[in-house]
Design a protein around this motif. Sequence first.
Motif, PDB file in Angstrom:
ATOM      1  N   GLN A 118     -10.952  -1.840  -8.407  1.00  0.00           N
ATOM      2  CA  GLN A 118     -11.353  -2.590  -7.219  1.00  0.00           C
ATOM      3  C   GLN A 118     -10.334  -2.451  -6.093  1.00  0.00           C
ATOM      4  N   CYS A 119      -9.064  -2.326  -6.440  1.00  0.00           N
ATOM      5  CA  CYS A 119      -8.027  -2.179  -5.425  1.00  0.00           C
ATOM      6  C   CYS A 119      -8.192  -0.869  -4.652  1.00  0.00           C
ATOM      7  N   VAL A 120      -8.536   0.186  -5.358  1.00  0.00           N
ATOM      8  CA  VAL A 120      -8.723   1.485  -4.706  1.00  0.00           C
ATOM      9  C   VAL A 120      -9.925   1.430  -3.762  1.00  0.00           C
ATOM     10  N   LEU A 121     -10.969   0.765  -4.187  1.00  0.00           N
ATOM     11  CA  LEU A 121     -12.143   0.624  -3.323  1.00  0.00           C
ATOM     12  C   LEU A 121     -11.820  -0.172  -2.062  1.00  0.00           C
ATOM     13  N   ALA A 122     -10.932  -1.153  -2.186  1.00  0.00           N
ATOM     14  CA  ALA A 122     -10.575  -1.994  -1.041  1.00  0.00           C
ATOM     15  C   ALA A 122      -9.571  -1.319  -0.117  1.00  0.00           C
ATOM     16  N   SER A 123      -8.678  -0.507  -0.673  1.00  0.00           N
ATOM     17  CA  SER A 123      -7.621   0.103   0.145  1.00  0.00           C
ATOM     18  C   SER A 123      -7.088   1.364  -0.525  1.00  0.00           C
ATOM     19  N   GLU A 124      -7.808   2.455  -0.363  1.00  0.00           N
ATOM     20  CA  GLU A 124      -7.418   3.702  -1.026  1.00  0.00           C
ATOM     21  C   GLU A 124      -6.153   4.327  -0.445  1.00  0.00           C
ATOM     22  N   GLN A 125      -5.738   3.882   0.730  1.00  0.00           N
ATOM     23  CA  GLN A 125      -4.489   4.392   1.309  1.00  0.00           C
ATOM     24  C   GLN A 125      -3.266   3.761   0.645  1.00  0.00           C
ATOM     25  N   ALA A 178      -3.263  -8.549 -10.752  1.00  0.00           N
ATOM     26  CA  ALA A 178      -2.116  -7.666 -10.924  1.00  0.00           C
ATOM     27  C   ALA A 178      -1.450  -7.277  -9.609  1.00  0.00           C
ATOM     28  N   ILE A 179      -1.971  -7.772  -8.475  1.00  0.00           N
ATOM     29  CA  ILE A 179      -1.428  -7.419  -7.164  1.00  0.00           C
ATOM     30  C   ILE A 179      -0.856  -8.652  -6.502  1.00  0.00           C
ATOM     31  N   GLU A 180       0.388  -8.540  -6.088  1.00  0.00           N
ATOM     32  CA  GLU A 180       1.049  -9.626  -5.363  1.00  0.00           C
ATOM     33  C   GLU A 180       1.330  -9.164  -3.947  1.00  0.00           C
ATOM     34  N   GLU A 188      -5.370  -5.974   5.930  1.00  0.00           N
ATOM     35  CA  GLU A 188      -6.595  -6.669   5.521  1.00  0.00           C
ATOM     36  C   GLU A 188      -7.155  -6.082   4.228  1.00  0.00           C
ATOM     37  N   GLY A 189      -7.140  -4.763   4.099  1.00  0.00           N
ATOM     38  CA  GLY A 189      -7.606  -4.123   2.872  1.00  0.00           C
ATOM     39  C   GLY A 189      -6.743  -4.477   1.672  1.00  0.00           C
ATOM     40  N   VAL A 190      -5.432  -4.590   1.896  1.00  0.00           N
ATOM     41  CA  VAL A 190      -4.513  -4.971   0.814  1.00  0.00           C
ATOM     42  C   VAL A 190      -4.783  -6.407   0.378  1.00  0.00           C
ATOM     43  N   ARG A 191      -4.984  -7.288   1.344  1.00  0.00           N
ATOM     44  CA  ARG A 191      -5.303  -8.687   1.001  1.00  0.00           C
ATOM     45  C   ARG A 191      -6.592  -8.756   0.193  1.00  0.00           C
ATOM     46  N   GLN A 192      -7.583  -7.983   0.609  1.00  0.00           N
ATOM     47  CA  GLN A 192      -8.856  -7.967  -0.104  1.00  0.00           C
ATOM     48  C   GLN A 192      -8.662  -7.435  -1.529  1.00  0.00           C
ATOM     49  N   ALA A 193      -7.863  -6.391  -1.675  1.00  0.00           N
ATOM     50  CA  ALA A 193      -7.600  -5.824  -3.000  1.00  0.00           C
ATOM     51  C   ALA A 193      -6.983  -6.871  -3.925  1.00  0.00           C
TER      52      ALA A 193
END
Length: 65
Positions: A15-22, A59-61, A46-51
């Motif tokens: 899901q993180c890759v889908l939200a922010s692949e960069q 697993a993402i802080e 914004e993509g990182v927050r969504q991820a």
Amino acid sequence: MKVVVDQDKCIGSGQCVLASEQVFDQRDEDGIVVLLQDDPAAELHEGVRQAAQVCPALAIEVNET
């Protein structure tokens, strides 16, 4: 913004890759998250927050600094 991932918590949902692949990728062998940028540019925030929000393993802080 500083981003930290806990690979031990990651379940490889992607899901993180889908939200922010960069900023996020996954290891080929097991799908575990790989952090590409720990201090992403403002336009990626914004993509990182969504991820972080959609990660089922939490697993993402994200530290807003």
